[in-house]
Design a protein around this motif. Structure first.
Motif, mmCIF file in Angstrom:
data_model
loop_
_atom_site.group_PDB
_atom_site.id
_atom_site.type_symbol
_atom_site.label_atom_id
_atom_site.label_comp_id
_atom_site.label_asym_id
_atom_site.label_seq_id
_atom_site.Cartn_x
_atom_site.Cartn_y
_atom_site.Cartn_z
ATOM 1 N N MET A 1 42.755 -55.012 46.931
ATOM 2 C CA MET A 1 43.086 -56.402 46.580
ATOM 3 C C MET A 1 44.192 -56.411 45.530
ATOM 4 S SD MET A 1 40.541 -59.370 45.158
ATOM 5 C CE MET A 1 41.157 -60.992 44.768
ATOM 6 N N LEU A 2 45.174 -57.257 45.720
ATOM 7 C CA LEU A 2 46.280 -57.309 44.784
ATOM 8 C C LEU A 2 45.862 -57.973 43.484
ATOM 9 C CD1 LEU A 2 49.216 -58.372 47.113
ATOM 10 C CD2 LEU A 2 48.702 -56.094 46.234
ATOM 11 N N ALA A 3 46.415 -57.466 42.390
ATOM 12 C CA ALA A 3 46.118 -58.050 41.085
ATOM 13 C C ALA A 3 46.899 -59.338 40.904
ATOM 14 C CB ALA A 3 46.493 -57.057 39.984
ATOM 15 N N ARG A 4 46.290 -60.277 40.203
ATOM 16 C CA ARG A 4 47.001 -61.503 39.887
ATOM 17 C C ARG A 4 48.038 -61.193 38.822
ATOM 18 N NH1 ARG A 4 46.661 -66.741 40.777
ATOM 19 N NH2 ARG A 4 47.402 -68.217 39.208
ATOM 20 N N PHE A 5 49.261 -61.686 39.029
ATOM 21 C CA PHE A 5 50.349 -61.342 38.113
ATOM 22 C C PHE A 5 50.288 -62.182 36.856
ATOM 23 C CE2 PHE A 5 54.863 -61.950 36.772
ATOM 24 C CZ PHE A 5 55.009 -60.685 36.245
ATOM 25 N N HIS A 6 50.269 -61.518 35.727
ATOM 26 C CA HIS A 6 50.316 -62.188 34.430
ATOM 27 C C HIS A 6 51.639 -61.828 33.777
ATOM 28 C CE1 HIS A 6 46.113 -63.395 34.672
ATOM 29 N NE2 HIS A 6 45.846 -62.173 35.092
ATOM 30 N N PRO A 7 52.618 -62.741 33.775
ATOM 31 C CA PRO A 7 53.950 -62.390 33.291
ATOM 32 C C PRO A 7 53.973 -61.889 31.866
ATOM 33 C CG PRO A 7 53.739 -64.772 33.604
ATOM 34 C CD PRO A 7 52.546 -64.126 34.244
ATOM 35 N N THR A 8 53.123 -62.423 31.007
ATOM 36 C CA THR A 8 53.169 -62.002 29.612
ATOM 37 C C THR A 8 52.722 -60.564 29.443
ATOM 38 O OG1 THR A 8 50.952 -62.904 29.269
ATOM 39 C CG2 THR A 8 52.820 -64.324 28.728
ATOM 40 N N ALA A 9 51.924 -60.062 30.368
ATOM 41 C CA ALA A 9 51.446 -58.691 30.245
ATOM 42 C C ALA A 9 52.505 -57.679 30.638
ATOM 43 C CB ALA A 9 50.212 -58.499 31.129
ATOM 44 N N ALA A 10 53.520 -58.134 31.368
ATOM 45 C CA ALA A 10 54.522 -57.208 31.895
ATOM 46 C C ALA A 10 55.758 -57.108 31.025
ATOM 47 C CB ALA A 10 54.936 -57.656 33.301
ATOM 48 N N ARG A 11 55.784 -57.865 29.924
ATOM 49 C CA ARG A 11 57.020 -57.928 29.167
ATOM 50 C C ARG A 11 56.767 -57.705 27.685
ATOM 51 N NH1 ARG A 11 59.619 -63.404 30.681
ATOM 52 N NH2 ARG A 11 61.466 -62.443 29.825
ATOM 53 N N PRO A 12 57.784 -57.232 26.955
ATOM 54 C CA PRO A 12 57.628 -56.960 25.533
ATOM 55 C C PRO A 12 57.289 -58.216 24.750
ATOM 56 C CG PRO A 12 59.655 -55.998 26.396
ATOM 57 C CD PRO A 12 59.103 -56.880 27.464
ATOM 58 N N PHE A 13 56.743 -58.006 23.535
ATOM 59 C CA PHE A 13 56.287 -59.129 22.725
ATOM 60 C C PHE A 13 57.402 -60.120 22.428
ATOM 61 C CE2 PHE A 13 56.036 -60.940 18.428
ATOM 62 C CZ PHE A 13 54.973 -61.788 18.610
ATOM 63 N N PHE A 14 58.604 -59.604 22.067
ATOM 64 C CA PHE A 14 59.659 -60.534 21.681
ATOM 65 C C PHE A 14 60.081 -61.404 22.856
ATOM 66 C CE2 PHE A 14 62.335 -57.257 23.485
ATOM 67 C CZ PHE A 14 63.406 -57.937 24.011
ATOM 68 N N ALA A 198 60.082 -58.415 37.056
ATOM 69 C CA ALA A 198 59.109 -57.435 36.571
ATOM 70 C C ALA A 198 58.001 -57.221 37.595
ATOM 71 C CB ALA A 198 58.522 -57.900 35.237
ATOM 72 N N ALA A 199 57.572 -58.294 38.252
ATOM 73 C CA ALA A 199 56.509 -58.190 39.256
ATOM 74 C C ALA A 199 56.972 -57.419 40.487
ATOM 75 C CB ALA A 199 56.042 -59.589 39.656
ATOM 76 N N ILE A 200 58.184 -57.692 40.946
ATOM 77 C CA ILE A 200 58.700 -57.009 42.138
ATOM 78 C C ILE A 200 58.897 -55.523 41.867
ATOM 79 C CG2 ILE A 200 60.648 -56.844 43.730
ATOM 80 C CD1 ILE A 200 58.813 -59.256 44.185
ATOM 81 N N ILE A 201 59.401 -55.196 40.700
ATOM 82 C CA ILE A 201 59.642 -53.791 40.359
ATOM 83 C C ILE A 201 58.322 -53.043 40.186
ATOM 84 C CG2 ILE A 201 60.572 -52.248 38.583
ATOM 85 C CD1 ILE A 201 62.783 -54.384 38.134
ATOM 86 N N ALA A 202 57.362 -53.679 39.530
ATOM 87 C CA ALA A 202 56.075 -53.019 39.285
ATOM 88 C C ALA A 202 55.258 -52.879 40.560
ATOM 89 C CB ALA A 202 55.282 -53.802 38.236
ATOM 90 N N GLY A 203 55.283 -53.913 41.420
ATOM 91 C CA GLY A 203 54.473 -53.905 42.631
ATOM 92 C C GLY A 203 53.002 -54.087 42.314
ATOM 93 N N GLY A 204 52.196 -54.250 43.362
ATOM 94 C CA GLY A 204 50.757 -54.330 43.186
ATOM 95 C C GLY A 204 50.240 -55.649 42.657
ATOM 96 N N THR A 205 51.069 -56.701 42.627
ATOM 97 C CA THR A 205 50.619 -58.012 42.171
ATOM 98 C C THR A 205 50.702 -59.002 43.331
ATOM 99 O OG1 THR A 205 52.725 -59.044 41.513
ATOM 100 C CG2 THR A 205 51.766 -57.439 39.983
ATOM 101 N N GLU A 206 50.220 -60.210 43.098
ATOM 102 C CA GLU A 206 50.278 -61.229 44.147
ATOM 103 C C GLU A 206 51.712 -61.662 44.436
ATOM 104 O OE1 GLU A 206 49.415 -64.989 41.116
ATOM 105 O OE2 GLU A 206 48.195 -64.694 42.899
#
Length: 350
Positions: A1-14, A198-206
């Protein structure tokens, strides 16, 4: 099952903090912009978004072309810059009075032109150039738009408003007929370009597809071996076409003729600069956006023969006709000149 994409988790704090700030600003437009007083000549507030499509604005900002052209008009122009995501947020900012110049795709321009005709009379000011937009997928089974199913999610900056959304609808209409122009809308999801990439490069998300713009689409193709082009906007629109444009209200143009003239002339200066100095333009993009993009990749995009930096709009009328046919806009434009201000600098448009 694909993970739901959380944009804040894929990117640096700033970056997360910056995105949150943009959201706060966009929510606040209705509160503070509606009562914003009209200002005199010598001030201009510009809303831009993400990507190389805004390179002319980056160059104008870095080289202070607006200020320099203002001096020729006898003005000391104060320039304010605001970065947003999605045509809907940009249009809200313009109509609320929070900005004077809006930067977005041709789709949002046509939407706001249609809605404000006879009122604020928003029209196009200039193009930011011709750049192809790619619909990229990291699913090997998706080779054409006909392969998308319920399990797919296509990220784009604004659902049913952004130029990516409208081009996707146009492509669907060409494949299945105008009555099914919105056939793929149920698979789309609004997401800022950096998060979608970030989602496309990482893969494995919705999120397994992204209709983006440069440099995000090129970063996806370089960063994930499964990423591939499903659709090229040039193929849908019939050749090189203006991807992103700038627009303003009739009130701002009429009330600030010298500032407006300086701005358009500065864009022309920027277009000439980028064409003559692609290496310097690449450095400016990296500097202004504090980007970590690979410089070689950036230069390849800027020097791509399919990319043309010019301020006269090109090949926009086909999309306008389509949007009228399917009821996305109520007013039928007779030509591109109906939704662009008359200006010698853009007279060679289409």
């Amino acid at each position: 099952m694909l993970a739901r994409f959380h944009p804040t988790a894929a990117r640096p704090f700033f970056v997360r903090r910056f995105t949150a700030t943009l959201l706060t600003l966009s929510i606040g437009f209705a509160a503070v912009g509606a009562n914003a007083p009209a200002h005199a000549e010598g001030q201009i507030r510009i809303a831009e978004q993400f990507g190389i499509v805004y390179l002319l604005l980056n160059v104008a900002r870095d080289q202070q072309f607006i200020e320099k052209e203002g001096h020729k008009q006898g003005l000391d122009i104060k320039v304010d810059w605001l970065k947003l995501s999605g045509g809907a947020a940009v249009n809200d900012a313009l109509l609320s009075g929070a900005v004077d110049i809006a930067g977005a795709g041709v789709g949002p321009l046509l939407t706001i032109w249609d809605r404000t005709r006879g009122k604020q009379n928003v029209k196009g000011v200039a193009s930011l150039g011709n750049l192809p937009y790619y619909l990229v997928s990291n699913d090997p089974n998706v080779k054409t738009i006909a392969d998308f199913t319920e399990k797919d999610r296509i990220a784009l900056p604004a659902v049913n408003v952004s130029v990516q959304s409208r081009v996707l609808q146009y492509a669907a209409a060409k494949r299945w007929g105008d009555k099914d122009y919105n056939r793929l809308d149920k698979f789309t999801q609004a997401l800022p370009h950096p998060d979608a990439a970030a989602a496309i490069i990482a893969g494995g998300t919705e999120i397994n597809a992204h209709f983006g713009n440069p440099p995000f689409q090129e970063q996806e193709l370089a960063g994930n071996p499964k990423a591939h082009i499903v659709l090229n906007s040039y193929d849908v629109l019939g050749g090189p076409s203006s991807a992103t444009v700038l627009y303003a209200t009739e009130k701002f143009r009429a009330g600030n003729p010298k500032t407006y003239r300086a701005f358009v002339d500065a864009l022309a200066d920027a277009a000439r600069f980028v064409t003559a100095n692609p290496d310097a333009a690449a450095d400016i993009y990296i500097r202004v956006n504090q980007s970590k993009i690979d410089r070689k990749l950036l230069l390849e995009i800027i020097k791509n023969p399919q990319v043309q930096f010019r301020i006269a709009p090109q090949n926009t009328f086909g999309l306008a006709q389509f949007m009228y046919r399917v009821g996305a806009i109520r007013n039928q434009p007779a030509s591109w000149k109906d939704y662009f201000f008359d200006d010698p600098a853009t007279a060679a448009g289409s």
